[in-house]
Scaffold this motif. Sequence first.
Motif, mmCIF file in Angstrom:
data_model
loop_
_atom_site.group_PDB
_atom_site.id
_atom_site.type_symbol
_atom_site.label_atom_id
_atom_site.label_comp_id
_atom_site.label_asym_id
_atom_site.label_seq_id
_atom_site.Cartn_x
_atom_site.Cartn_y
_atom_site.Cartn_z
ATOM 1 N N THR A 200 4.815 -2.918 9.689
ATOM 2 C CA THR A 200 4.766 -2.090 10.895
ATOM 3 C C THR A 200 4.042 -2.868 11.983
ATOM 4 O OG1 THR A 200 2.647 -1.052 10.292
ATOM 5 C CG2 THR A 200 4.661 0.017 9.514
ATOM 6 N N LYS A 201 4.246 -2.479 13.239
ATOM 7 C CA LYS A 201 3.679 -3.233 14.363
ATOM 8 C C LYS A 201 2.155 -3.159 14.401
ATOM 9 C CE LYS A 201 4.176 0.508 17.796
ATOM 10 N NZ LYS A 201 2.723 0.740 17.995
ATOM 11 N N ASP A 202 1.575 -2.100 13.843
ATOM 12 C CA ASP A 202 0.117 -1.930 13.888
ATOM 13 C C ASP A 202 -0.603 -2.640 12.748
ATOM 14 O OD1 ASP A 202 0.010 -0.239 16.195
ATOM 15 O OD2 ASP A 202 0.766 1.412 14.967
ATOM 16 N N TYR A 203 0.141 -3.080 11.755
ATOM 17 C CA TYR A 203 -0.445 -3.711 10.574
ATOM 18 C C TYR A 203 -0.981 -5.098 10.917
ATOM 19 C CZ TYR A 203 -0.591 -5.123 5.566
ATOM 20 O OH TYR A 203 -0.973 -5.537 4.311
ATOM 21 N N GLY A 204 -2.245 -5.330 10.580
ATOM 22 C CA GLY A 204 -2.852 -6.616 10.887
ATOM 23 C C GLY A 204 -4.049 -6.885 9.994
ATOM 24 N N SER A 205 -4.838 -7.874 10.367
ATOM 25 C CA SER A 205 -5.979 -8.266 9.525
ATOM 26 C C SER A 205 -6.986 -7.133 9.382
ATOM 27 C CB SER A 205 -6.651 -9.518 10.099
ATOM 28 O OG SER A 205 -7.091 -9.300 11.419
ATOM 29 N N LEU A 206 -7.174 -6.340 10.449
ATOM 30 C CA LEU A 206 -8.115 -5.202 10.361
ATOM 31 C C LEU A 206 -7.618 -4.172 9.348
ATOM 32 C CD1 LEU A 206 -10.663 -3.757 11.402
ATOM 33 C CD2 LEU A 206 -9.234 -2.734 13.196
ATOM 34 N N SER A 207 -6.314 -3.923 9.323
ATOM 35 C CA SER A 207 -5.729 -2.964 8.363
ATOM 36 C C SER A 207 -6.062 -3.378 6.935
ATOM 37 C CB SER A 207 -4.208 -2.899 8.516
ATOM 38 O OG SER A 207 -3.821 -2.847 9.865
ATOM 39 N N VAL A 208 -5.824 -4.643 6.629
ATOM 40 C CA VAL A 208 -6.033 -5.140 5.265
ATOM 41 C C VAL A 208 -7.518 -5.153 4.910
ATOM 42 C CG1 VAL A 208 -5.638 -7.041 3.664
ATOM 43 C CG2 VAL A 208 -3.948 -6.550 5.436
ATOM 44 N N ALA A 209 -8.347 -5.641 5.845
ATOM 45 C CA ALA A 209 -9.782 -5.736 5.570
ATOM 46 C C ALA A 209 -10.386 -4.370 5.294
ATOM 47 C CB ALA A 209 -10.493 -6.403 6.749
ATOM 48 N N VAL A 210 -10.038 -3.381 6.121
ATOM 49 C CA VAL A 210 -10.602 -2.032 5.937
ATOM 50 C C VAL A 210 -10.028 -1.379 4.679
ATOM 51 C CG1 VAL A 210 -10.629 0.310 6.896
ATOM 52 C CG2 VAL A 210 -11.228 -1.636 8.335
ATOM 53 N N GLN A 211 -8.730 -1.551 4.433
ATOM 54 C CA GLN A 211 -8.125 -0.913 3.259
ATOM 55 C C GLN A 211 -8.523 -1.592 1.952
ATOM 56 O OE1 GLN A 211 -3.855 -0.194 3.987
ATOM 57 N NE2 GLN A 211 -4.369 0.213 6.136
ATOM 58 N N TYR A 212 -9.088 -2.782 2.030
ATOM 59 C CA TYR A 212 -9.691 -3.424 0.855
ATOM 60 C C TYR A 212 -10.882 -2.595 0.365
ATOM 61 C CZ TYR A 212 -12.542 -6.913 -1.684
ATOM 62 O OH TYR A 212 -13.318 -7.577 -2.612
ATOM 63 N N TYR A 213 -11.618 -2.016 1.309
ATOM 64 C CA TYR A 213 -12.822 -1.256 0.992
ATOM 65 C C TYR A 213 -12.610 0.260 0.963
ATOM 66 C CZ TYR A 213 -15.470 -5.501 2.338
ATOM 67 O OH TYR A 213 -15.986 -6.769 2.435
ATOM 68 N N CYS A 214 -11.620 0.752 1.718
ATOM 69 C CA CYS A 214 -11.544 2.190 2.008
ATOM 70 C C CYS A 214 -10.140 2.769 1.878
ATOM 71 C CB CYS A 214 -11.994 2.465 3.451
ATOM 72 S SG CYS A 214 -13.585 1.831 3.916
ATOM 73 N N GLU A 215 -10.116 4.086 1.817
ATOM 74 C CA GLU A 215 -8.871 4.846 1.920
ATOM 75 C C GLU A 215 -8.917 5.601 3.246
ATOM 76 O OE1 GLU A 215 -5.323 5.240 0.801
ATOM 77 O OE2 GLU A 215 -6.602 4.648 -0.877
ATOM 78 N N PRO A 216 -8.094 5.206 4.243
ATOM 79 C CA PRO A 216 -8.160 5.850 5.564
ATOM 80 C C PRO A 216 -7.348 7.148 5.631
ATOM 81 C CG PRO A 216 -6.988 3.725 5.655
ATOM 82 C CD PRO A 216 -7.165 4.084 4.225
ATOM 83 N N GLU A 217 -7.853 8.077 6.448
ATOM 84 C CA GLU A 217 -7.169 9.361 6.639
ATOM 85 C C GLU A 217 -7.451 9.854 8.060
ATOM 86 O OE1 GLU A 217 -7.660 14.018 5.124
ATOM 87 O OE2 GLU A 217 -8.931 12.435 4.303
ATOM 88 N N ILE A 218 -6.391 10.155 8.796
ATOM 89 C CA ILE A 218 -6.553 10.686 10.149
ATOM 90 C C ILE A 218 -7.005 12.146 10.061
ATOM 91 C CG2 ILE A 218 -5.401 11.249 12.325
ATOM 92 C CD1 ILE A 218 -5.621 8.252 11.872
ATOM 93 N N ILE A 219 -8.072 12.481 10.806
ATOM 94 C CA ILE A 219 -8.567 13.856 10.829
ATOM 95 C C ILE A 219 -7.983 14.624 12.006
ATOM 96 C CG2 ILE A 219 -10.627 15.297 11.164
ATOM 97 C CD1 ILE A 219 -12.171 13.275 9.491
#
Length: 287
Positions: free
Chosen positions: A166-185
Amino acid sequence: MEKLSSPKITKEIVNKYGFKFSKSLGQNFLIDENIIYKIIEGSQITKEDIIVEVGPGIGTLTQYLADKAEKVLAIEIDKSLIPILEETLKDYENVEVINSDVLDLDLKGLIENKFPDRKVKVVANLPYYVTTPIIMKFLEEEVPVKDIVVMVQKEVADRLKAKPKTKDYGSLSVAVQYYCEPEIITRVPKSVFIPNPNVESTVIRLKVLENPKVNVKDKKVFLNVVRASFAKRRKTLLNSLSFSDFELSKDEIKKILKASNIDSNRRGESLTIQEFAILSNNISSIL
């Protein structure tokens, strides 16, 4: 005193102290109680929780956090806000304000000293100009955190949660998802701030995992591989990694990619976090 989520009260406080909003510090004060309740609900705060808030401003969200939590540690960089916070939070004995740049603090040491053997929750309306460094500081420095619930720029939230290809997928996506499970509130409009920011906002919850999502031999190598793979999005992995700091020849990189079962013509945006782990582990093996 009355809650600061009232626009009238916020304006009175700002005028009383002659406070001037700083664009360089990204100061926009929240004035909508409905959004605050969504943040509180999304944070799942209990009376057993210790909250770290970065950038409390005049204490609007802080008041609500203090009503729900055992303790709130608020870190504010702007010294001109400290006398205001002393007034707006005077009725809350469970709030401690630290006047400091969060990026300069030894957060792990601070929290371990103040709250031994406890994990904290980070709940904040982050200054947008330093959102990523703040989030990564909590994660990379292994601060004892179990949840990060933050309001960030909508585009940043989209990147935090983005999936491969996806166009938004980048190094920040991978780095954060290495540590966390993200969820939009919740999504947040510009109109609920004084002054109105130039961007739309999003409240996102990053549930910090007990163990990282993938096993890597060397976390630093893993993150470097991820950053190098996205450094120039139009380049193939073979070319991106050839110009990285690993000082590997193209032939060596070809062999590593083949051993990782990854086509050398693929681009970083197509790799899953599991593929990045395999690739980085194979690179770690020869460094």
